[in-house]
Design a protein around this motif. Structure first.
Motif, mmCIF file in Angstrom:
data_model
loop_
_atom_site.group_PDB
_atom_site.id
_atom_site.type_symbol
_atom_site.label_atom_id
_atom_site.label_comp_id
_atom_site.label_asym_id
_atom_site.label_seq_id
_atom_site.Cartn_x
_atom_site.Cartn_y
_atom_site.Cartn_z
ATOM 1 N N ARG A 291 0.849 -1.188 0.000
ATOM 2 C CA ARG A 291 0.000 0.000 0.000
ATOM 3 C C ARG A 291 0.885 1.239 0.000
ATOM 4 O O ARG A 291 1.883 1.289 0.737
ATOM 5 N N THR A 292 0.495 2.228 -0.772
ATOM 6 C CA THR A 292 1.284 3.454 -0.863
ATOM 7 C C THR A 292 0.376 4.670 -0.767
ATOM 8 O O THR A 292 -0.670 4.716 -1.413
ATOM 9 N N MET A 293 0.785 5.628 0.038
ATOM 10 C CA MET A 293 0.114 6.921 0.111
ATOM 11 C C MET A 293 1.143 7.976 -0.276
ATOM 12 O O MET A 293 2.170 8.129 0.390
ATOM 13 N N SER A 294 0.884 8.681 -1.378
ATOM 14 C CA SER A 294 1.806 9.705 -1.858
ATOM 15 C C SER A 294 1.114 11.056 -1.847
ATOM 16 O O SER A 294 -0.111 11.148 -1.972
ATOM 17 N N TYR A 295 1.892 12.119 -1.699
ATOM 18 C CA TYR A 295 1.328 13.467 -1.615
ATOM 19 C C TYR A 295 2.448 14.466 -1.853
ATOM 20 O O TYR A 295 3.647 14.125 -1.804
ATOM 21 N N SER A 296 2.070 15.708 -2.142
ATOM 22 C CA SER A 296 3.062 16.745 -2.392
ATOM 23 C C SER A 296 2.838 17.917 -1.458
ATOM 24 O O SER A 296 1.714 18.202 -1.044
ATOM 25 N N TYR A 297 3.938 18.592 -1.148
ATOM 26 C CA TYR A 297 3.900 19.759 -0.260
ATOM 27 C C TYR A 297 4.985 20.727 -0.695
ATOM 28 O O TYR A 297 6.157 20.363 -0.772
ATOM 29 N N GLN A 298 4.545 21.943 -1.042
ATOM 30 C CA GLN A 298 5.458 22.993 -1.488
ATOM 31 C C GLN A 298 6.370 22.507 -2.616
ATOM 32 O O GLN A 298 7.570 22.770 -2.634
ATOM 33 N N GLY A 299 5.769 21.772 -3.549
ATOM 34 C CA GLY A 299 6.499 21.326 -4.731
ATOM 35 C C GLY A 299 7.340 20.082 -4.530
ATOM 36 O O GLY A 299 7.930 19.571 -5.483
ATOM 37 N N GLU A 300 7.396 19.542 -3.325
ATOM 38 C CA GLU A 300 8.178 18.347 -3.031
ATOM 39 C C GLU A 300 7.252 17.146 -2.875
ATOM 40 O O GLU A 300 6.156 17.266 -2.337
ATOM 41 N N GLU A 301 7.690 15.973 -3.339
ATOM 42 C CA GLU A 301 6.894 14.759 -3.246
ATOM 43 C C GLU A 301 7.270 13.961 -1.994
ATOM 44 O O GLU A 301 8.463 13.818 -1.675
ATOM 45 N N TYR A 302 6.245 13.442 -1.319
ATOM 46 C CA TYR A 302 6.450 12.632 -0.115
ATOM 47 C C TYR A 302 5.614 11.356 -0.243
ATOM 48 O O TYR A 302 4.679 11.298 -1.033
ATOM 49 N N TYR A 303 5.938 10.356 0.581
ATOM 50 C CA TYR A 303 5.179 9.112 0.484
ATOM 51 C C TYR A 303 5.378 8.270 1.742
ATOM 52 O O TYR A 303 6.325 8.431 2.515
ATOM 53 N N VAL A 304 4.431 7.348 1.942
ATOM 54 C CA VAL A 304 4.541 6.270 2.924
ATOM 55 C C VAL A 304 4.103 5.005 2.204
ATOM 56 O O VAL A 304 3.038 4.983 1.578
ATOM 57 N N THR A 305 4.895 3.964 2.294
ATOM 58 C CA THR A 305 4.522 2.712 1.647
ATOM 59 C C THR A 305 4.895 1.540 2.556
ATOM 60 O O THR A 305 5.863 1.626 3.310
ATOM 61 N N TYR A 306 4.087 0.483 2.512
ATOM 62 C CA TYR A 306 4.431 -0.706 3.274
ATOM 63 C C TYR A 306 3.935 -1.940 2.531
ATOM 64 O O TYR A 306 3.009 -1.876 1.728
ATOM 65 N N ARG A 307 4.581 -3.057 2.827
ATOM 66 C CA ARG A 307 4.172 -4.343 2.233
ATOM 67 C C ARG A 307 4.249 -5.420 3.298
ATOM 68 O O ARG A 307 5.125 -5.394 4.178
ATOM 69 N N PRO A 308 3.336 -6.387 3.260
ATOM 70 C CA PRO A 308 3.347 -7.462 4.268
ATOM 71 C C PRO A 308 4.615 -8.306 4.174
ATOM 72 O O PRO A 308 5.117 -8.584 3.078
ATOM 73 N N ARG A 309 5.112 -8.711 5.321
ATOM 74 C CA ARG A 309 6.243 -9.641 5.348
ATOM 75 C C ARG A 309 5.741 -11.071 5.215
ATOM 76 O O ARG A 309 4.705 -11.430 5.779
ATOM 77 N N ASP A 310 6.465 -11.887 4.493
ATOM 78 C CA ASP A 310 6.075 -13.279 4.294
ATOM 79 C C ASP A 310 6.405 -14.148 5.508
ATOM 80 O O ASP A 310 5.757 -15.162 5.749
ATOM 81 N N ASP A 311 7.411 -13.728 6.274
ATOM 82 C CA ASP A 311 7.914 -14.588 7.344
ATOM 83 C C ASP A 311 7.343 -14.254 8.718
ATOM 84 O O ASP A 311 7.577 -14.999 9.676
ATOM 85 N N ARG A 312 6.590 -13.141 8.845
ATOM 86 C CA ARG A 312 6.070 -12.759 10.161
ATOM 87 C C ARG A 312 4.640 -12.271 10.008
ATOM 88 O O ARG A 312 4.362 -11.319 9.266
ATOM 89 N N ARG A 313 3.743 -12.909 10.711
ATOM 90 C CA ARG A 313 2.330 -12.575 10.599
ATOM 91 C C ARG A 313 2.052 -11.171 11.123
ATOM 92 O O ARG A 313 2.553 -10.781 12.174
ATOM 93 N N ASN A 314 1.253 -10.425 10.366
ATOM 94 C CA ASN A 314 0.843 -9.070 10.733
ATOM 95 C C ASN A 314 2.026 -8.131 10.939
ATOM 96 O O ASN A 314 1.984 -7.226 11.774
ATOM 97 N N CYS A 315 3.084 -8.370 10.173
ATOM 98 C CA CYS A 315 4.250 -7.489 10.201
ATOM 99 C C CYS A 315 4.468 -6.920 8.800
ATOM 100 O O CYS A 315 4.167 -7.576 7.793
#
Length: 565
Positions: A291-315
């Motif tokens: 999942r990725t959330m991207s956004y811009s502020y004062q002409g600069e791009e920012y983001y938060v992204t994460y993906r599930p780990r295969d080896d640890r549940r709910n991590c």
């Protein structure tokens, strides 16, 4: 009584239950706050009604409902299938992450309470298992006074579906869950869309029969008496949009909290983006589950992204570039507790007023009349010389304290102002929330202005011309925040602590070796609550030491001469 009994029969027929007792009928009252009627359902019947509301809406594959003699438990991962986060401008840089085994307890034997209940957290749950909050940003509201400064709708903090991710990266609603309603299998029937913790159902903008709600019918909690359930809540197009208080009895100790993400570093803690908002925020889900959330502020791009780990549940593996942390790329692993255990109860809520007016202090009879206004994260005391003017009305032992203080005083120029300013810390490690998944370094901030009420001019304000000495700095190493058993003074939780210099409040004290205060932006400090209630002069600046997180206690001095001098 006959119409009430007919409604009861129709409902129970739809549920496939036995006939109800006509003696248990609604006693609708007309008052500013309608008291719940007796209602027509037993605990067993109400349990089945809750199960039916989830089943008929089409969410039974994602939401599980079980009952005991007192409660129905609506269990889910709080992560809806509909679109999320798109449409937000006032982001908190949080992103929705599933919360397994969230169990919302709904009373099966609701009873009217002598007083209304507000909650700094969820007040109920939607039929898709997503928690429902009141309209405010903090949950600390006066139900008889609408506050636009804390309105999540007006502040652009909600997505197109009436929800957003909270401080725990948990998704919840603050207004009508429009996208959820649009996906409900029984949406054309004006159905129940959720349940409040006190046991009463939540409907949309119309009555259960589909008729519009007459103006003035809803009480202060956004509800009205109901012939079958005793009472019901509604959503509305105007504030408060959704439940803002509970009319029935509720045991707050039983209420769930989404377990916060626990990680190998504090990058997801205390995110405080700019108040003026961002542009082009988009939330997407890729085929690999990231999942990725991207956004811009004062002409600069920012983001938060994460993906599930295969080896640890709910991590999850996180990568982020946030405004809060200056646009650097950060990474870490974060997990959500899936044990079903209820997290540690929240610390006592601060119910103090957001702006506290202290009694007038007379220093010099016949002098000028001044007004001091100040806001601190978390605590301060102000003196003229060594004479106390005002001390923060909320003790420094209160973890979350964001009130402002106002005091009028009578004195003569020059004004020799001395301040002690502190950020909350549990002990000399400098940490807060110790021993919880939220364990972290705190951060401070302070702003002050003084107005000469005889001329109505601001004659003093906090800025980088003030002399401020840090006498408590901890932890010196940020790795302390990740320690399982942090010990003050033991690496990495080392500190630097000095006593107050002798005589530092006197006019003769030599502060020439003290550093100047450092100005910090509002986006760095993240001021809130009482700060927003003061009309600050443009020249008044947020100040602190050089490090908002490591600097815990400051001594500040400034002399204000007559404006004519």
């Amino acid at each position: 009584m006959r119409s009430t009994h007919i409604n009861c029969l129709l409902l129970l027929s739809a549920l496939g239950l036995a006939a109800c007792d006509p003696s248990r009928t609604a006693d609708k009252k007309t008052a500013e706050q309608a008291s719940p009627a007796v209602g027509a359902l037993s605990a067993r019947e109400r349990c089945e009604a809750i199960k039916s509301s989830v089943r008929k809406a089409g969410f039974a594959d994602k939401v599980d409902v079980t009952c005991d003699s007192d409660y129905a438990y609506v269990a889910s991962a709080t992560y809806p299938a509909h679109d999320m986060m798109n449409g937000i401008t006032g982001t908190n840089e949080q992103i929705p992450v599933p919360a397994p085994h969230y169990r919302a307890p709904i009373k099966l034997n609701p009873a009217s309470s002598d007083q209304l209940t507000t909650i700094d957290g969820a007040v109920g749950v939607a039929v898709n298992g997503v928690p429902i909050y009141d309209y405010s940003t903090q949950g600390e509201l006066d139900v008889h006074h609408y506050d636009p400064q804390h309105d999540t709708v007006r502040l652009g903090q909600l997505d197109n579906c009436g929800g957003h991710a909270g401080r725990g990266d948990d998704y919840h609603y603050h207004a009508a869950p429009t996208c959820m309603i649009a996906t409900m299998a029984n949406r054309e029937d004006s159905p129940i869309i959720g349940w409040a913790y006190d046991g009463y159902p939540i409907y949309g903008d119309r009555n259960p029969d589909g008729s519009p709600i007459a103006e003035g019918s809803l009480d202060v909690c956004n509800g009205q008496a109901d012939p079958v359930y005793g009472y019901r809540y509604h959503t509305s197009a105007t504030p408060p949009y959704i439940i803002q208080c509970l009319v029935g009895e509720v045991d707050k100790k039983r209420l769930p909290r989404v377990a916060p993400l626990a990680g190998d570093n504090p990058i997801r803690a205390d995110l405080r983006p700019p108040r003026e908002g961002v542009e082009n925020l988009r939330h997407t889900i890729a085929e690999d589950g990231s999942r990725t959330m991207s956004y811009s502020y004062q002409g600069e791009e920012y983001y938060v992204t994460y993906r599930p780990r295969d080896d640890r549940r709910n991590c999850y593996e996180f990568e982020q570039k946030t405004i809060t942390h200056g646009g650097i790329v950060e990474r870490g692993t974060f997990c959500r507790d899936d044990s079903g255990r209820r997290p540690r109860p929240p610390r006592p809520r601060n119910d103090a007023v957001q702006v506290h007016q202290a009694e007038t202090v007379e220093i010099t009879p016949g002098g000028h009349r001044f007004r001091l206004e100040a806001w601190a994260d978390n605590w301060f005391s102000a003196y003229l010389g060594d004479r106390l003017l005002v001390e923060d009305s909320v003790p420094i032992t209160t973890e979350r304290s964001f009130n402002a203080e106002v005091v009028d005083f009578i004195a003569q120029y020059p004004l020799h102002l001395n301040l002690i300013i502190k950020d909350f810390r549990e002990n000399d490690t400098g940490l807060e929330y110790i021993g919880t998944p939220r364990q972290q370094m705190g951060d401070g901030g302070f702003i002050l202005q003084i107005t000469d009420l005889d001329t109505n001019k601001v004659i003093a304000h906090s800025d980088n011309s003030w002399k401020c000495k840090v006498i408590h700095r901890a932890p010196l190493n940020e790795a302390c925040a990740a320690e399982q058993n942090p010990k003050a003074g033991v690496a990495p939780c080392t500190n630097q602590i000095e006593p107050e210099p002798e005589g530092w409040m006197t006019t003769a004290f030599d502060d020439s070796q003290w550093p100047f205060a450092v100005e910090h932006s509002a986006s760095e400090v993240g001021p809130k609550e009482g700060y927003n209630r003061i009309n600050w002069a443009p020249q008044a600046k947020l100040i602190w030491g050089g490090d908002l997180k490591k600097d815990n206690t400051l001594l500040c001095r400034v002399t204000i001469t007559s404006p004519g001098q």
